[in-house]
Scaffold this active site. Sequence first.
Site, PDB file in Angstrom:
ATOM      1  N   GLY A 147     -18.556  44.319  -4.155  1.00  0.00           N
ATOM      2  CA  GLY A 147     -18.146  44.098  -2.777  1.00  0.00           C
ATOM      3  C   GLY A 147     -18.583  45.250  -1.883  1.00  0.00           C
ATOM      4  N   CYS A 148     -18.541  45.014  -0.585  1.00  0.00           N
ATOM      5  CA  CYS A 148     -19.005  46.027   0.366  1.00  0.00           C
ATOM      6  C   CYS A 148     -18.094  47.258   0.376  1.00  0.00           C
ATOM      7  CB  CYS A 148     -19.142  45.423   1.759  1.00  0.00           C
ATOM      8  SG  CYS A 148     -17.690  44.496   2.332  1.00  0.00           S
ATOM      9  N   TYR A 149     -16.794  47.044   0.529  1.00  0.00           N
ATOM     10  CA  TYR A 149     -15.864  48.177   0.499  1.00  0.00           C
ATOM     11  C   TYR A 149     -15.912  48.912  -0.840  1.00  0.00           C
ATOM     12  CZ  TYR A 149     -13.419  46.793   4.857  1.00  0.00           C
ATOM     13  OH  TYR A 149     -13.078  46.501   6.155  1.00  0.00           O
TER      14      TYR A 149
END
Length: 344
Positions: A147-149
């Site tokens: 995921g991005c985070y």
Amino acid sequence: MKVSIIGASGYSGVELIRLINQHNEFSLQSIHTSREETLISQVYPHLFQIIHSNLERIEPNLISEQADLIFLATPSGVSKHLAQEFSTYHVPIIDLSGDLRLKNDKEYEQWYKKPPAKKELIAEAVYGLPEWNKQQIQSAKWIANPGCYPTASLLGLAPVVKHGLIDPGSIIIDAKSGVSGAGRKAAIETSYSEMNENFRIYKVNEHQHIPEIEQQLQEWNQSISTITFNTHLLPITRGIMTTIYVQLKEEYPTEQIIELYQQMYKQQPFIRIKPMGVFPSIKEVRASNFCDIGLSVDRRTGRLVIVSVIDNLMKGAAGQAVQNANLLFGIQESEGLHSIPVYP
């Protein structure tokens, strides 16, 4: 090598199209959507007279016959069904959703509020954080793109976590993202009038990326159990900044921490460690696959502050997916990802 993209009408999907178009080894075989079949340039006019492909229906048998690699740029809850359909074919898949990331299926159900993927799919999937999982990625059949985070958070934390320099119960991650992280679907919360001149927290202590971050941190250091992680929406289109606070076990000067990060990331083409007293900003990585990291030790409190920034659609999604694909096929890791960040 021929590439098919499923979910090409979303932001991550169209970013994959852009990257494959400039790649020397990959070519775009087909693009697919569950929505109405149409020219991609009618959905994204900036592709007019550049990409002439039609968005096609999703037909696993036909796609698998024609493609050497498949990207699933579909939402969580959708990818697992597609992965199951493609599991009978021998085409590698890189999934950009969260469906194959969590090894504990009960955690997926708890945090995503959906039934999990089948256990055999989850067991086969390799977590695609290329700076730390290269060897596994190179021999994978299924890759769960982070995921991005989690990407920004884990890249920022890895050196001090792996070296055991911090109190394992002290990790606090304050994360902010542009609104493209919410996808293209219209929603009141991400509309212009709601977000312009605004800054707000969301999913307080409930973000689905919490168990993903904890899972990887625990692989690096088993003494870590839980983290504090909260997310905010910025009134910008793209980009993520994570400001991470950790308590050091001993007193270290900032220079020594910077040296550690430079040493650990010196072979990684997309990690840039800022010099003493310099901190990254989101605009400095816009539309690129870079992760920029700045560091500072507060001698009064003994805390280390880590600032990590990425473009959420690139290093946080499509760029990292292409980086993983390069590793999977034995191509130079940075192929197709040489773009200088767009500025201003």
